[in-house]
Write a protein that holds these residues in place. Structure first.
Motif, PDB file in Angstrom:
ATOM      1  N   HIS A  77       0.836  -1.211   0.000  1.00  0.00           N
ATOM      2  CA  HIS A  77       0.000   0.000   0.000  1.00  0.00           C
ATOM      3  C   HIS A  77       0.869   1.259   0.000  1.00  0.00           C
ATOM      4  CE1 HIS A  77      -3.235  -2.663   0.349  1.00  0.00           C
ATOM      5  NE2 HIS A  77      -3.770  -2.317   1.505  1.00  0.00           N
ATOM      6  N   LEU A 107       0.998   4.221  -2.870  1.00  0.00           N
ATOM      7  CA  LEU A 107       0.858   5.639  -2.523  1.00  0.00           C
ATOM      8  C   LEU A 107       2.063   6.430  -3.028  1.00  0.00           C
ATOM      9  CD1 LEU A 107      -1.048   7.603  -0.996  1.00  0.00           C
ATOM     10  CD2 LEU A 107       0.357   7.210   1.037  1.00  0.00           C
ATOM     11  N   ARG A 153       1.634   7.344  -6.584  1.00  0.00           N
ATOM     12  CA  ARG A 153       0.701   8.464  -6.760  1.00  0.00           C
ATOM     13  C   ARG A 153       1.419   9.804  -6.524  1.00  0.00           C
ATOM     14  NH1 ARG A 153      -4.741   6.911  -5.952  1.00  0.00           N
ATOM     15  NH2 ARG A 153      -4.979   4.733  -6.592  1.00  0.00           N
ATOM     16  N   PRO A 194      -4.970   2.276  -0.571  1.00  0.00           N
ATOM     17  CA  PRO A 194      -4.225   3.471  -0.980  1.00  0.00           C
ATOM     18  C   PRO A 194      -5.109   4.590  -1.511  1.00  0.00           C
ATOM     19  CG  PRO A 194      -3.060   1.502  -1.682  1.00  0.00           C
ATOM     20  CD  PRO A 194      -4.379   1.040  -1.127  1.00  0.00           C
ATOM     21  N   TYR A 233      -4.755   8.283  -0.139  1.00  0.00           N
ATOM     22  CA  TYR A 233      -4.385   9.350  -1.076  1.00  0.00           C
ATOM     23  C   TYR A 233      -5.420  10.469  -1.054  1.00  0.00           C
ATOM     24  CZ  TYR A 233      -3.177  11.637  -5.506  1.00  0.00           C
ATOM     25  OH  TYR A 233      -2.835  12.556  -6.464  1.00  0.00           O
TER      26      TYR A 233
END
Length: 339
Positions: free
Chosen positions: A197, A201, A204, A324, A328
């Protein structure tokens, strides 16, 4: 009271949550000299508190009695002529040295039947004082007196000069955009969001133009490496490569900190950084990140909080199912640069 000693907790987060007590003691006794007796791994955060003047090393490990060593340390502390001592841990052993040192006013919760060792005894009311920071602050009051509220948030110092010294020492520069991940938790794996996870992230944030630095102890190095392998070239693993002092300064530079319930979570909160804190087996009802810039994410499943080091059911759904995408989205609410 002119000179007092703090017997500090053995956990970084707990020690940070004691800082409002230190501030209250100074407010009550202007000119107070306040020292601390602390394990060496906790000492750096005490050194970032303006209320603490000197720090004495507490070398005794958990469960270690060593009466001869405690007697020797007590003699050294007796020479400092403290008027009072505030014993923050509730164990009997933590109160031995102040008693042996003959410090006249020994303040603490009764704890492990410490009737002779603590002579200004508070009785803990867990309902009236649900937060650890409140329990520590209560020790500034007389026994039986209500806690004066509100209790201020803990504060750690990290100046621009200290940050530059740390960056220079590590041969680093601050990127234009910086997110810090704290993927470890000393207590156990039931408090750790999965590496997969964290890696998702990281992807991102990297797509949004952020550098991602990973912080933690040497024990966290392996999980940080796993995150780096799952997000190749997108993270910098600082776990175990910085001192705690340096980690304080680098976290102070972050635009956002994503963290498990850990000591570094409390460091980031005391530095007033924007935080997204992830809770699994533990409860934010006792030791939340104390900051106006903190968001807490918890699925609040029926099986949590269990307060176990490892998931007793074997699935760790409280963190595995905290996806995630959810994290986020919470991060983007704290940042103005997300899409």
């Amino acid at each position: 009271m002119k000179k007092a000693l703090i017997v500090a907790p053995a956990w970084i987060g707990d020690t940070i949550m004691a800082q409002p007590l230190f501030a209250r003691l100074h407010a009550q006794s202007p000119g107070l000299v306040l020292d601390a007796l602390a394990p060496r791994w906790v000492a750096p955060v005490l050194g970032r508190m303006g209320e603490i003047q000197a720090i004495h090393d507490n070398p005794f490990g958990h469960g270690q009695l060593d009466l001869k060593g405690r007697w020797r340390q007590a003699r050294e502390l007796a020479a400092q002529h403290y008027d009072a001592v505030y014993v923050l841990p509730n164990s009997l052993k933590s109160a031995l040295v102040p008693w042996l040192a003959g410090i006249p006013r020994r303040v603490g919760f009764t704890g492990e039947s410490r009737y002779g060792l603590i002579n200004v005894r508070h009785t803990l009311d867990k309902i009236a004082l649900p937060l650890m920071v409140e329990r520590f602050a209560q020790l500034a009051e007389l026994p039986g007196a209500p806690l004066t509220r509100p209790v201020a948030h803990p504060v750690l110092r990290s100046t621009a000069a200290e940050q530059q010294i740390t960056l220079a020492a590590l041969d680093m520069t601050r990127p234009q955009r910086l997110v810090a991940f704290c993927p470890g938790a000393e207590y156990g794996p039931a408090k750790r969001w999965p590496a997969t996870h964290f890696a998702e992230l990281a992807k991102r944030f990297a797509a949004d133009g952020y550098a991602i630095w990973l912080f933690g102890s040497p024990k966290d190095h392996a999980v940080a490496e796993e995150i780096g392998q799952l997000a190749p070239g997108l993270t910098r693993n600082l776990c175990g490569t910085t001192t705690l002092d340096q980690a304080v300064d680098l976290l102070a530079l972050a635009d956002l900190v994503v963290c498990n319930d850990s000591g570094l979570m409390h460091v980031a909160a005391a530095l007033d950084r924007p935080i997204v804190a992830l809770y699994g087996s533990s409860s934010p009802g006792f030791t939340p990140p104390l900051s106006n810039q903190a968001d807490i994410l918890s699925l609040e499943l029926d099986c949590s909080p269990c307060f176990k080091r490892t998931c007793p059911l074997g699935h760790l759904n409280c963190l595995n199912q905290l996806l995630p995408d959810q994290v986020y989205a919470a991060c983007c609410q704290r940042l103005s640069t997300c899409p």
